[in-house]
Write a protein that holds these residues in place. Sequence first.
Motif, PDB file in Angstrom:
ATOM      1  N   CYS A  99       0.966  -1.291  -0.131  1.00 54.09           N
ATOM      2  CA  CYS A  99      -0.151  -0.043   0.122  1.00 54.09           C
ATOM      3  C   CYS A  99       0.871   1.166   0.151  1.00 54.09           C
ATOM      4  O   CYS A  99       1.717   1.371   0.594  1.00 54.09           O
ATOM      5  N   ILE A 110      -0.006   0.980  -5.981  1.00 55.71           N
ATOM      6  CA  ILE A 110       0.215   0.793  -4.541  1.00 55.71           C
ATOM      7  C   ILE A 110       1.663   0.583  -4.306  1.00 55.71           C
ATOM      8  O   ILE A 110       2.399  -0.043  -5.252  1.00 55.71           O
ATOM      9  N   ASP A 234      -1.822   5.036   0.177  1.00 51.05           N
ATOM     10  CA  ASP A 234      -2.737   4.256  -0.545  1.00 51.05           C
ATOM     11  C   ASP A 234      -4.203   4.797  -0.902  1.00 51.05           C
ATOM     12  O   ASP A 234      -4.743   5.329  -0.090  1.00 51.05           O
ATOM     13  N   TYR A 252      -6.580  -2.558  -7.129  1.00 49.25           N
ATOM     14  CA  TYR A 252      -5.929  -3.281  -6.056  1.00 49.25           C
ATOM     15  C   TYR A 252      -5.365  -4.657  -6.492  1.00 49.25           C
ATOM     16  O   TYR A 252      -4.191  -4.824  -6.273  1.00 49.25           O
ATOM     17  N   LYS A 256      -1.422  -5.796  -6.941  1.00 52.54           N
ATOM     18  CA  LYS A 256      -0.952  -7.034  -5.814  1.00 52.54           C
ATOM     19  C   LYS A 256      -0.509  -8.122  -6.398  1.00 52.54           C
ATOM     20  O   LYS A 256       0.435  -8.779  -6.079  1.00 52.54           O
ATOM     21  N   TYR A 335      -7.301  -8.198   0.639  1.00 47.35           N
ATOM     22  CA  TYR A 335      -6.863  -6.576   0.886  1.00 47.35           C
ATOM     23  C   TYR A 335      -6.012  -6.775   2.134  1.00 47.35           C
ATOM     24  O   TYR A 335      -6.494  -7.401   3.393  1.00 47.35           O
ATOM     25  N   ARG A 338      -4.276   0.099   4.221  1.00 48.45           N
ATOM     26  CA  ARG A 338      -3.973   1.373   3.700  1.00 48.45           C
ATOM     27  C   ARG A 338      -2.596   1.659   4.302  1.00 48.45           C
ATOM     28  O   ARG A 338      -2.403   1.733   5.526  1.00 48.45           O
TER      29      ARG A 338
END
Length: 382
Positions: A99, A110, A234, A252, A256, A335, A338
Amino acid sequence: QEHFSHFRSESKLLSSAMLLGCRDVFQQQQKQRQEQLKQHCRAGPRLLPHLISAAVGLLLLMWQGQSLSLTTPVSSRSSKVLVANGHHLLRTSGSKIACSASGGDVNTPILRRDPTVNQLLQRWSNQQFKIFNRVSGLKAKESEDGAAKRKAKALAAYGLLEKAKEVAKESAQPKAAWHIPHMVEGDSFKGSIEHPDFNFGTSCDLTLTMTSPGEGLLASKSAKFEEQVQIKQDFPIPFDKGEERDTAMLTYLFNKFNMNWRNFDGPMPSELEHLSLEGLRLFFFQVADVEGFPGESEFQENVADPAKGMTKAEFRSFVLAEDPQYLEKCFKAIYTGRRLNMIGPTLQLDGDFHDTAKGCIFGLGTYNKKDGGLFSLRYVQP
């Protein structure tokens, strides 16, 4: 006043224990990393440009007198060893790894954090969360929902059934994370910082004031310090369901699970609009514990240019056409929160927006290119 003094004393005792443990861990990991660098002849430092460690010190939150409740916590996830293909093993942690994006722009990739640094940061963050709860009158690891359920049971035990139902119903409602609308121009955060080379190694006050979407002013009255800093954060995931949230979640995911993004020995990739077969398999392994899916032939059938990888439109067609809510259902599994950076000429801070301790940011810091700093900040209600 007596309660706050007790809090300060307890915090210092906890920090002293952490100081001794973290210092030994950090020194040992530093030696191991240097040996690895020599063995593999790596040409540069590890990825994180502002490598920070939680080696020393104590930070105290400078409570501003506002009564701030806790938000719904993000459930913890245990570590897994992920098989990306028949030859490589990749490890992903349930703690926050990724992030940071300049200005919180969804179009900005990110950033990454060295897993070793992240471990130390999470250790510090968890310690501060326990103190936050203790001062707030909650149990060590209790969330706002947990406290509400405990209150509802107590009300029911006293025969106040209707009131108990109201409390239980309110706590069951999903709540947006406090940090979604932050940081923006005009925001102010106050707390404390400690670094062995900053203010003679003594814990002191710290204030951050956002002067523009991507800049802020860090200041400390007791240390007679003031510095303009660049703010990188982020992008938040919108709370309300809809196209904006779907776009943020998909972006996202594509950040990632881009294998170049995950390669800490390589530079930050500039192209994050495609997902390779390896990255797609890693995604499905993490969310469904399925290895080797999809197969190579199936991947090629659903991708226009397999060499480049799967586009977001192709992902929607392949994954979301059958179940449009699939990403929504599994997003919690990928997830990891942040992160933000505050980068100044002499002071650089790397922290996390804490999901459960409302208004709080906990992190590590470097001063004059030396790591070992710890900081805590809390949002000041305007």
